[in-house]
Design a protein around this motif. Structure first.
Motif, PDB file in Angstrom:
ATOM      1  N   THR A 105      56.373  16.300  85.755  1.00 31.51           N
ATOM      2  CA  THR A 105      57.088  16.720  84.554  1.00 31.51           C
ATOM      3  C   THR A 105      58.484  16.128  84.484  1.00 31.51           C
ATOM      4  O   THR A 105      59.201  16.100  85.496  1.00 31.51           O
ATOM      5  CB  THR A 105      57.196  18.255  84.544  1.00 31.51           C
ATOM      6  N   THR A 106      58.867  15.661  83.300  1.00 32.26           N
ATOM      7  CA  THR A 106      60.243  15.191  83.110  1.00 32.26           C
ATOM      8  C   THR A 106      61.002  16.051  82.099  1.00 32.26           C
ATOM      9  O   THR A 106      62.212  16.174  82.181  1.00 32.26           O
ATOM     10  CB  THR A 106      60.270  13.724  82.651  1.00 32.26           C
ATOM     11  N   ALA A 107      60.312  16.633  81.151  1.00 30.11           N
ATOM     12  CA  ALA A 107      60.974  17.490  80.171  1.00 30.11           C
ATOM     13  C   ALA A 107      59.980  18.480  79.610  1.00 30.11           C
ATOM     14  O   ALA A 107      58.770  18.209  79.566  1.00 30.11           O
ATOM     15  CB  ALA A 107      61.574  16.650  79.041  1.00 30.11           C
ATOM     16  N   ALA A 108      60.491  19.621  79.180  1.00 30.08           N
ATOM     17  CA  ALA A 108      59.614  20.651  78.627  1.00 30.08           C
ATOM     18  C   ALA A 108      60.408  21.502  77.654  1.00 30.08           C
ATOM     19  O   ALA A 108      61.644  21.533  77.680  1.00 30.08           O
ATOM     20  CB  ALA A 108      59.039  21.518  79.745  1.00 30.08           C
ATOM     21  N   LEU A 109      59.669  22.180  76.784  1.00 32.12           N
ATOM     22  CA  LEU A 109      60.284  23.132  75.853  1.00 32.12           C
ATOM     23  C   LEU A 109      59.752  24.521  76.190  1.00 32.12           C
ATOM     24  O   LEU A 109      58.601  24.660  76.612  1.00 32.12           O
ATOM     25  CB  LEU A 109      59.927  22.775  74.414  1.00 32.12           C
ATOM     26  N   ILE A 110      60.593  25.530  76.008  1.00 27.37           N
ATOM     27  CA  ILE A 110      60.111  26.899  76.193  1.00 27.37           C
ATOM     28  C   ILE A 110      59.602  27.414  74.854  1.00 27.37           C
ATOM     29  O   ILE A 110      60.228  27.186  73.813  1.00 27.37           O
ATOM     30  CB  ILE A 110      61.225  27.832  76.703  1.00 27.37           C
ATOM     31  N   CYS A 111      58.472  28.108  74.903  1.00 25.94           N
ATOM     32  CA  CYS A 111      57.841  28.597  73.679  1.00 25.94           C
ATOM     33  C   CYS A 111      57.902  30.118  73.659  1.00 25.94           C
ATOM     34  O   CYS A 111      57.742  30.777  74.691  1.00 25.94           O
ATOM     35  CB  CYS A 111      56.384  28.136  73.646  1.00 25.94           C
ATOM     36  N   THR A 112      58.091  30.681  72.499  1.00 30.95           N
ATOM     37  CA  THR A 112      58.102  32.130  72.371  1.00 30.95           C
ATOM     38  C   THR A 112      56.769  32.737  72.782  1.00 30.95           C
ATOM     39  O   THR A 112      56.703  33.900  73.178  1.00 30.95           O
ATOM     40  CB  THR A 112      58.493  32.529  70.934  1.00 30.95           C
ATOM     41  N   SER A 113      55.701  31.955  72.715  1.00 30.76           N
ATOM     42  CA  SER A 113      54.412  32.458  73.223  1.00 30.76           C
ATOM     43  C   SER A 113      54.529  32.906  74.672  1.00 30.76           C
ATOM     44  O   SER A 113      53.905  33.881  75.083  1.00 30.76           O
ATOM     45  CB  SER A 113      53.334  31.359  73.158  1.00 30.76           C
ATOM     46  N   ASP A 114      55.308  32.160  75.461  1.00 27.42           N
ATOM     47  CA  ASP A 114      55.484  32.548  76.856  1.00 27.42           C
ATOM     48  C   ASP A 114      56.225  33.882  76.967  1.00 27.42           C
ATOM     49  O   ASP A 114      55.947  34.682  77.864  1.00 27.42           O
ATOM     50  CB  ASP A 114      56.233  31.455  77.626  1.00 27.42           C
TER      51      ASP A 114
END
Lengths: 355, 355, 355, 355
Positions: free
Chosen positions: C35-44
């Motif tokens: 992994t190099t980048a990720a977004l946090i989702c409200t689903s989590d």
């Protein structure tokens, strides 16, 4: 030493033979099926004539059913000995074309058509099934091998012809040519809500089958121009959709001519024999502005499609077996193929059974 | 004695003139509109060349806006003096073709195209609007006559070209020829989710407009074969859809060639000038099995369509006025028409205003 | 001994932690991505609240990009080190649901949503990609990790909302709620030809983003009933389509209320938080006869979808990065997640980068 | 003094009567038809119960055939004395809703349903036909009044239920309730390619009709929960599409429950009797993400639709007359209506003939 099997092959253009090949082994996502029954397709006749550039010695055939002989290490959900059918088109389901919904164009134009074209076909005692999870279609117990085999190409292709014709309930559809695929399109047009089906055919035994499969009218092009006859039958208006199941420029053009403004031409004919381009006559094509459309395609594969076709057979809605005019053992495959080449004895579709 | 008006007519093939005709009166379901602005269409140039069999002395023109002059006895919901536009296609909305959703084919092939083809056109001081309830399109106050006039044919036809191309989000589309309809198709492809638009055009001023309207790439066919250039631009794969906005068999064939398997060819070019049939090359057409489809159509009319096009202009999403390269009063209509015939001075679309 | 990595996990309902797990190894058809980048989702956030029954200690996250770390033995066409994105939904492409075109329902309802729900998610230093051939999406060189990450869920889901709304050119669309998915739907409605987009939102910073992304009107439901405001804005007529991006029965019902006869309601809101059933008010639903329809769906996956979304970003048609209100290193993942839980500091979407 | 005729009217909620009214005269675009046969619809029973706000004394009825009595001045293409049927829905074809393809919503929600709701119905010796050009459907000589009358509402509505279910070839469809509209949906599902039709019904005579019209399985909800029975019949998977032809929230919810992910619910039940809203259970609705969709509509009208339905009857593909359980002269209309109210004597559909 590998175990050997018999395969019906094409050693070179214009020739066929039965030869011995090793029984294949499955890759991780593949299966190998032991053949129990198969149908001969006129496409193979075209192939032997040289229509398709294929490897010398390639096995012919793409309409076969059998039992699972071996499963690749990554294949789950099937068991050895299980009865299965495999569609003529065996997509990977994962490439760009497959993901776009064009599984018959797997990997590129016509790429889902692997048997004979890219790898050994299945007119052999055993054959390989790629992407087995999606391509092995379990045959319900109540369904005969013969019926299941019709789903491998004939019904799937013919019905696609009717699906692409986007028939509105009660609309009028013309189907040009009543070979096994055209007959299947006639069945399909009825399945999909046509109010009137006009079949074009000159051979009496195929005319009879067309009527049996739901054609309301049969136009014999040896008795006059088919376009004129269809225009007469429709009060000069033409049909809502026309299905081309013959594979000639003249027939294709006739389809454009008989459709009314807003009409659809659905091609299922194989246009590989005649080198001339298809033509769209400007007047009948409304100068490109008559809201006519033309749709093409290649036998839809996949075991979900197959399961739905099986259901149509199981429930009694469809019975294609009147098309089986001849039956042979695999020992007689060369006789059967020769009859298909010459279309002798009123042959429509010969069933080949394996010992 | 009836009041008279000026009309731009075609006395015979190859000739045009301004002449006096009586101001028309509306039938019960019709309206009469006093023209305030109009656009000249290359279709009229074709008509004068003899492409369409029309009555001698018929009025030309089909892209006009104005104000309601008179309303038929059965027409409700409009007021005299109201600003309105009228689409080039004026369907009855009630015949079999209209009920089937093919309003441009009202009554039969291309039958919704009434102006000039069946009745007097609207390059005149007044004109009749059939089925006024469905064909009078009120122009919002904030919208200029000029912008509204582009909805009468150019935008409606060009956008239809993009609609028929059934563009998936992010797909690649080629638009062949960047005349006003082709430019509108370029706008339309962008409106409908294309991820890349490749415009084919050789004239610099039209190339410039194409880029302004959202073309990512411009292919100049005078610098090499357009098909090859497009294949190169797409890594040898081709486009998802191609829009033909030129009206020649070669361009049509090129559209078939540049589309990938599963691709759509959408025709908006007028193929009335060239008597040769359109051809579908067998290889590029995948022998009729590559899941390619071909769609055709004619400018969609009706005031609901017009209201939606107006909304795209009102909201600023679309501005076609950069296509207006020239402006004339109706007094100069013959000069304007002559320039359109010869395509001089970089003319794209001339706006005609009425005193 | 296996090499270890850090993963952001949910030890039990209501808790999160960073823990060590072995770096996974790919099965034959799988890949492992660093992994190099990720977004946090409200689903989590919902998941941590207990909305989804998940295994204790499962890794969270489903919007990640990175580089190929290892490829399974049967995976061709990719290279180690290649930059890739992986959609939140990773179908097998071969089951009945996938073959039927419902790849997000792979294997059964919502079954294509594997990360966290069925297997470890990808808010970790490494993660597994099933059916790698179809799910590894190469990122073009010119495209940043940040932009690519928006395609993993936000844009794919929001655009689907607009696709399911079947927007006709120039039609009016309401989008309820302007969180990242609702904002993406606003972008999507514009991409697909809407003539007017009405966004419903109360937070000023999201209202501002909505306008930036193409909303023509913003309705603030804290200033009055949203349904009434939309009816007023549309002259009492309502909208052609409404997109639900909030996930509450009241909002869903409002969508039904604001659509005119023939209108479409497209749901992209996650209705897992509120246990009450959704309701369809009889009057607004036309007693079940108003030609209204309701469409639902789950983030469409697959690398073909991803490639098309990338093209929309590459060409400059779409730029979602104004949604990135905050940026953190993976070291600060817990701070970032906590802010998403409480929606503090005007947070819309936080980008997490990995060393 | 105008000539008088008998009409079956609703003087007030809960009452019916036969009364004298003047024979109507046609406006310019209208026709007047002399009734020869009609069917009673349960909708009229609902209306008399007060479900619809109607004018006191309005004539009931909307399923009638007859002969042209008088034609408006602007109506061409028909002749007095010609046999015609008129659909329950009589659109103008020209308003925004009609142009958008929602002719049943002519002018606004349910607005195409004029008879009884907006103007006098046609359970009378004469009745008016608006927009006669599009709404007068000539009956072919070979077609009986009785068969034609079934096209006015029952078949058009039931078939629409199947059309909206977007049935793929060979798919499984459940039809909830086998009254005349539900039975028509069962016929329609078969016409449109279903591989299996599961009918839900408890009355033996309707179960029998369902089987006769092509149901493969009949589920009796008095023998256990219908949802459970359907899940059992489908191996726990559910159906591809469910048609609601009953008009109750519980049935509607059951439709949502029995459809698999990706499934369609098509509503043709009239939900005007029960004031509770319809509900969508979150689990079965996949939290709004299971790719399920819900479609609604109202009897499609127009003489093009009617002509296509006639063709299905003429060709023998469809025969609805087994639904005609009772026959009365118009003199006995009150008896017939009373039986429909109480559903006595196994009544399904009573045919009323006019002297």
């Amino acid at each position: 030493m590998p175990q050997m099997m018999n395969a019906f092959v094409m050693p070179e253009v214009g020739k066929t033979a039965v030869t011995q090949k090793p029984i294949p082994e499955p890759g991780p996502e593949e299966a190998v099926v032991r053949t129990t029954a198969a149908l001969i397709c006129t496409s193979d006749v075209h192939t032997v004539k040289g229509a398709l550039p294929v490897a010398p010695g390639v096995t012919l055939g793409h309409e076969a059913v059998g039992v699972v002989h071996a499963l690749g290490s990554a294949v789950e959900g099937f068991t050895e000995g299980q009865r299965v059918a495999v569609n003529a088109v065996t997509p990977c389901f994962r490439c760009e074309y497959c993901q776009s919904g064009f599984t018959s164009q797997c990997g590129g134009p016509l790429g889902g058509y692997r048997y004979t074209a890219q790898v050994d076909g299945n007119m052999a005692e055993y054959f390989v099934v790629p992407a087995a999870k999606g391509n092995l279609a379990p045959i319900p117990d109540e369904l005969s091998d013969e019926k299941a085999a019709y789903c491998c190409d004939m019904l799937s292709t013919g019905f696609m012809g009717a699906e692409h014709a986007r028939i509105g309930l009660g609309e009028t559809v013309a189907v040009f040519a009543q070979g096994p695929v055209g007959l299947s399109a006639t069945i399909g047009a009825n399945l999909l809500g046509a109010g009137r089906v006009i079949a074009v055919e000159s051979r009496p035994e195929r005319q009879e089958l067309a009527r049996r499969f739901g054609a309301d009218d049969v136009v014999d092009f040896t008795h006059g121009d088919a376009v004129e006859q269809i225009m007469d039958l429709t009060g000069g208006v033409g049909v809502d959709a026309a299905i081309e199941a013959f594979g000639f420029p003249q027939t294709f053009e006739a389809c454009v001519r008989v459709t009314k403004a807003g009409g659809r031409v659905s091609n299922i004919g194989y246009h590989g024999e005649n080198p001339e381009p298809l033509t769209l006559p400007l007047d009948a094509f409304g100068l490109g502005m008559a809201d006519k459309s033309i749709h093409t395609g290649l036998c839809p594969g996949g075991n979900t499609r197959m399961a739905r076709l099986f259901q149509l057979l199981l429930s009694g809605r469809v019975d294609p077996t009147p098309m089986t005019t001849h039956r042979f053992g695999f020992d007689d495959i060369e006789t059967a193929f020769s009859m298909m080449q010459d279309k002798t004895d009123g042959i429509v579709k010969p069933l080949i059974t394996f010992a």
